[in-house]
Motif scaffolding. Structure first.
Motif, PDB file in Angstrom:
ATOM      1  N   ALA A 191       0.641  -1.158  -0.168  1.00  0.00           N
ATOM      2  CA  ALA A 191      -0.169  -0.007   0.008  1.00  0.00           C
ATOM      3  C   ALA A 191       0.868   1.157   0.062  1.00  0.00           C
ATOM      4  O   ALA A 191       0.453   2.253  -0.587  1.00  0.00           O
ATOM      5  N   LYS A 192       1.919   1.130   0.682  1.00  0.00           N
ATOM      6  CA  LYS A 192       2.829   2.227   0.773  1.00  0.00           C
ATOM      7  C   LYS A 192       4.221   1.992   1.082  1.00  0.00           C
ATOM      8  O   LYS A 192       4.507   0.936   2.037  1.00  0.00           O
ATOM      9  N   TYR A 234      -0.933   6.088   7.016  1.00  0.00           N
ATOM     10  CA  TYR A 234      -1.902   5.474   5.945  1.00  0.00           C
ATOM     11  C   TYR A 234      -3.485   5.670   6.562  1.00  0.00           C
ATOM     12  O   TYR A 234      -3.794   5.530   7.711  1.00  0.00           O
TER      13      TYR A 234
END
Length: 149
Positions: free
Chosen positions: A126-127, A144
């Motif tokens: 996701a990151k 996030y």
């Protein structure tokens, strides 16, 4: 007299139409309120990695000074983790928790060393964040949110 009677019926019919339209509008707006955003469970995993660079330090000890994870308002802190990689177990998080945070700092040995943090959601990256290369203490952070702003 008949015209007065017809206008009275027309007025009643108009009044009835307005009442029905109002009742339908109220029911429709209440129905929209019940369909609030549904929260979902997601499989989450945190990972922190030291990329030591070259040359290999002697002795080869790599230390994360601090690793902090936060899910919603629940925070977990790990001090002095030895090794090149730290990762959490996979766990479920409901998107109602909204905020995920991963912060770490580590003592890096070489001028081309880096600290890398990765957040996995539902098995996918996701990151990811990497520090600039360098020796010494480096810090990185991932924030996030499940909520769309």
């Amino acid at each position: 007299m008949k015209q007065f009677y017809k206008s009275k019926n027309l007025l009643r019919l108009s009044f009835l139409a307005v009442i029905l339209f109002s009742v339908a509008s109220v029911f429709n707006s209440c129905k929209d309120d019940d369909d609030e955003e549904q929260f979902q469970d997601h499989l989450v995993k945190f990972e922190a990695k030291i990329i030591p660079g070259t040359p290999a330090p002697t002795p080869p000890i790599h230390i994360f000074k601090t690793i902090v994870t936060q899910v919603g308002t629940v925070q977990n802190t790990i001090f002095d983790h030895v090794g090149l990689v730290w990762s959490s177990d996979e766990f479920f998080v409901n998107s109602s928790q909204s905020q995920l945070n991963l912060d770490a700092n580590a003592e890096l040995p070489n001028a081309n060393s880096q600290l890398e943090l990765t957040l996995y959601i539902d098995g996918e990256v996701a990151k990811t964040v990497k520090t600039t290369p360098g020796a010494g203490t480096k810090s990185a952070s991932i924030d996030y949110s499940f909520l769309e702003l």
